[in-house]
Design an enzyme around this catalytic site. Structure first.
Site, short mmCIF file in Angstrom:
data_model
loop_
_atom_site.label_atom_id
_atom_site.label_comp_id
_atom_site.label_asym_id
_atom_site.label_seq_id
_atom_site.Cartn_x
_atom_site.Cartn_y
_atom_site.Cartn_z
N GLY A 106 0.82 -1.21 0.00
CA GLY A 106 0.00 0.00 0.00
C GLY A 106 0.85 1.25 0.00
O GLY A 106 0.98 1.93 1.02
N SER B 20 1.46 3.35 -3.42
CA SER B 20 0.97 4.33 -4.40
C SER B 20 -0.42 4.83 -4.03
O SER B 20 -1.23 4.12 -3.45
CB SER B 20 0.90 3.69 -5.79
OG SER B 20 2.18 3.36 -6.24
N GLU C 210 14.06 -3.93 -3.00
CA GLU C 210 13.22 -4.17 -4.17
C GLU C 210 13.99 -3.97 -5.46
O GLU C 210 13.97 -4.79 -6.36
CB GLU C 210 12.01 -3.24 -4.11
CG GLU C 210 11.07 -3.34 -5.28
CD GLU C 210 9.84 -2.47 -5.07
OE1 GLU C 210 9.84 -1.34 -5.55
OE2 GLU C 210 8.88 -2.94 -4.44
N ASN D 78 11.55 3.43 -14.49
CA ASN D 78 12.96 3.47 -14.89
C ASN D 78 13.48 4.91 -15.01
O ASN D 78 14.68 5.15 -14.86
CB ASN D 78 13.15 2.68 -16.19
CG ASN D 78 13.05 1.18 -15.92
OD1 ASN D 78 12.63 0.76 -14.84
ND2 ASN D 78 13.45 0.39 -16.90
#
Lengths: 384, 356
Positions: free
Chosen positions: A126, A128, A243, A367
């Site tokens: 949770g 975004s 991540e 990116n």
């Protein structure tokens, strides 16, 4: 420098290989973004955990095996070599897990990690919000302290697998007068709490792969706070580091795809070679998957010598997401006009993978954001 | 499993870097390249005194006897500082070539101690390259070329009095020549199937040496570009604060990050004689070339008009990157070799295939 596996590492590989051979489902599981497939995947996770293989790098008493990162790479190699199922609880075990290890209290670790390893709990992310995507510090969902509880209001979105999850980890603004990176708190929220509404979002493949999550006066115990109040940004960034770094996408997964691509190309070489650039793309896929693998062993070696994975991890995210996209694009070009036939056995996995690969350069920090991080924190260029 | 360098290896690299930073500044290299011979005895003597020329010469011949892994770190530094590549060819590639020919015992006795102390130079002619580098300096030229029957032969040719036709490279640091079409029968050292093996091994080692230099060059072009964009201001700010510029350079970082481990893997494979070494070396050369060409393209772009000038140092590094990319097997050669190995039954595909 040596790239030989020790006798212990070889024994570990042999053991993993034998276990997987005996236990990996004979036929592919249904998509984990369907109820049926989710339950199949959960059963597989429980089996993996019972074998001791769910989270090999975790400590034994928390549901892991106490492996080092080299053994983790070996495990991943064997896992992907036999096409074992994708990990349905990856957000939990790869993103929240390491953060819990670093910031969790002893009680929190004991409460959450073994259950996560067995997939008794399924975790959604949770972070975004509708107006906090790449600009995550713009979070407005609130968690206002009332005694021993936080009261949550607001909305999260793009929450992967939230449709089936029973827990959510997220960032909430606990100081209503704060802005940006300050005043955020990291909370672990049970999805069955009163006031939570989940609205599924259909992804590119038509399945309910993620969801919006609405919070309406949801009460969460302060015991579910990870790290200190107001320190959520730093806790979350530690997760983001993992991540982008090694854990989310092990190299074996891409080496497996590169192998399948070479095999696909060889089966269709006569038609594929009508476009001479396809052969080049196939060779590039092998090279880049190999490079990602070698870079991972190089990083693991440096970590073992005390090096901490820093902003350079952002190069990983860019590299594997673009590699994944390039490999699937090449497969689409080889399959030609048949590539749209989603039920064709040769096409299905490539097409699903092609659709999912479109998300790679977007999720886990776009990116473009990764390139900013590299420029500012690796090269030391001034902020925009 | 420990895919990292030892403290000694890192210390060697750092000491060479510090030495070249001080003794081989770009202004000096530019001056040297504008002389007719293109070489400075003084700089060469300093490099030799530092021990670099003897690094892979066996201890029995007065060197240090380092292997391919150590040399790869050295070639990265030589590339970073744009030292002419003939140093790598003489002190590393030719030295190893001489060491692998049983018939070359006398030549080893004669020349290796002098290569080690910097008083002799060996050049190599190889079918992969149309020209020979630094033949004008060579005391000895090892020439691998096809004989009358088309099979490869190894010649050991004295550089003294040898006819050469000079060829001019766009890279001002290079000094190239072609040797006569006919070599005297008396220079023939070796014939037979073994010469092909020698030629392949020489190409592998030289390609690895070039790959190391290309990675070093990519890093240097990145560094000078970062310096430039941090200083150059437009719209009232350093241009390095603009995302369009940042992203160019972030792409270079990523290319280098994923070329280096491939380079190191190839070095290890060559040193150990791994069965997949050819494909790994070709991969290293391709990845390093891609990183260096990307660094050149992005580097000139972020330098703006200055990047197109003779005055700015970037041009020296770009030109070396452009020409070295095709030396010792161009991309077509290495891709063909890679494809041949990968697109066949039993190819090293899938997780851990090249590690086991």
């Amino acid at each position: 420098m040596d790239l030989d596996f020790t006798p212990q590492q070889q024994a570990f590989r042999t053991e993993v290989r034998a276990w997987l051979r005996a236990n990996v489902p004979k036929s592919p599981l249904a998509s984990y973004d369907t109820r049926e497939g989710f339950e199949q995947h959960r059963a597989w996770e429980a089996k993996l955990a019972a074998g001791g293989y769910s989270c090999v790098i975790w400590p034994k008493d928390l549901g892991g095996r106490g492996s080092d990162l080299n053994e983790w790479l070996i495990f991943e190699e064997e896992y992907h070599a036999v096409d074992a199922p994708m990990r349905v609880n990856q957000n939990g075990i790869m993103l929240l897990g390491p953060t819990l290890m670093e910031f969790g209290t002893a009680e929190q670790k004991a409460q959450f990690l073994p259950r996560m390893a067995r997939c008794d709990d399924m975790w959604a992310q949770g972070w975004s919000e509708p107006n906090a995507g790449s600009d995550m510090a713009a979070i407005t969902s609130r968690a206002i302290r009332e005694g021993d509880e936080y009261v949550l209001n607001g909305q999260k979105t793009w929450s992967t697998r939230a449709v089936f999850a029973n827990w959510l980890f997220g960032l909430f603004r606990s100081d209503p007068d704060s802005s940006r990176h300050k005043g955020l708190t990291y909370l672990l929220v049970p999805m069955d709490a009163v006031g939570i509404t989940v609205r599924p979002i259909r992804a590119l493949n038509g399945k309910q792969a993620f969801a919006e999550v609405f919070f309406d006066d949801v009460r969460v115990s302060s015991a579910n706070r990870l790290g200190k109040e107001g320190e959520g940004w730093n806790v979350a960034m530690a997760t983001a580091g993992f991540e982008r770094g090694l854990l989310l996408r092990s190299p074996a997964r891409f080496q497996r795809t590169a192998k399948r691509l070479v095999e696909l190309y060889r089966r269709h070489q006569v038609t594929a070679d009508r476009d001479p650039s396809i052969r080049d793309a196939v060779l590039k896929a092998w090279m880049d998957a190999e490079a990602y693998n070698l870079a991972s062993y190089h990083t693991v070696g440096r970590v073992a010598k005390g090096h901490r994975v820093g902003a350079e991890a952002s190069t990983n995210k860019i590299f594997w997401s673009e590699l994944d996209l390039q490999m699937h694009e090449t497969a689409m070009r080889i399959l030609g006009p048949r590539a749209e036939l989603i039920d064709d056995p040769e096409v299905h996995e490539w097409l699903e993978g092609f659709l999912f690969a479109q998300a790679g350069p977007i999720y886990a920090g776009t990116n473009e954001i990764q390139r900013n991080i590299i420029a500012e924190r690796v090269l030391g260029l001034p902020k925009s | 499993m420990d895919f990292t360098f030892t403290e000694e290896q890192v210390a060697l690299r750092d000491s060479i870097n510090r030495f070249l930073m001080k003794e081989a500044a770009p202004e000096l290299l530019r001056e040297i390249s504008e002389t007719s011979g293109g070489r400075s005895r003084e700089l060469h003597a300093k490099i030799a005194a530092q021990g670099i020329t003897g690094l892979s010469v066996p201890e029995a011949h007065g060197g240090v006897g380092l292997g391919d892994i150590d040399w790869t770190l050295v070639t990265e530094e030589l590339g970073y500082h744009a030292i002419p590549d003939s140093l790598v060819e003489s002190s590393y590639v030719a030295t190893a070539l001489l060491g692998s020919v049983p018939e070359a015992g006398a030549l080893r006795e004669q020349w290796l101690p002098r290569v080690a102390d910097g008083t002799a130079h060996i050049s190599i002619e190889h079918p992969a390259n149309p020209c020979v580098a630094d033949a004008h300096l060579a005391d000895l030229i090892l020439a691998i070329r096809a004989g009358k029957d088309g099979a490869l032969e190894l010649h050991a040719v004295s550089g003294t009095g040898l006819q050469r036709s000079t060829q001019v490279s766009i890279d001002a640091s290079r000094r190239l020549a072609m040797l006569p079409q006919k070599l005297a029968a008396s220079t023939r050292l070796l014939t037979g199937a073994g010469v092909q093996t020698l030629a392949d091994a020489t190409l592998d080692r030289a390609a690895l040496g070039v790959a190391g230099q290309l990675v070093g060059l990519a890093q240097r072009m990145l560094d000078v570009s970062v310096d430039y964009v941090a200083q150059r201001k437009q719209f009232g700010k350093p241009i390095g604060s603009f995302q369009a510029v940042k992203h160019h350079l972030a792409d270079v970082v990523t290319k280098i990050e994923f070329a280096r481990p491939v380079l190191y893997r190839a070095a290890l494979a060559l040193q150990r004689g791994d069965r997949h070494r050819a494909v790994l070396i070709s991969h290293a050369k391709l990845a390093a070339g891609d990183a260096a060409w990307t660094a050149a393209r992005k580097g000139i772009q972020v330098h703006g008009a200055c990047g197109y000038t003779w005055e700015v140092d970037l041009q020296m590094y770009m030109k070396r990157a452009w020409v070295l990319d095709a030396a010792w097997g161009d991309r077509g050669f290495h891709k063909a070799r890679l494809g041949h190995e990968l697109l066949r039954d039993g190819a090293p595909l899938g997780p851990a295939a090249t590690l086991q």
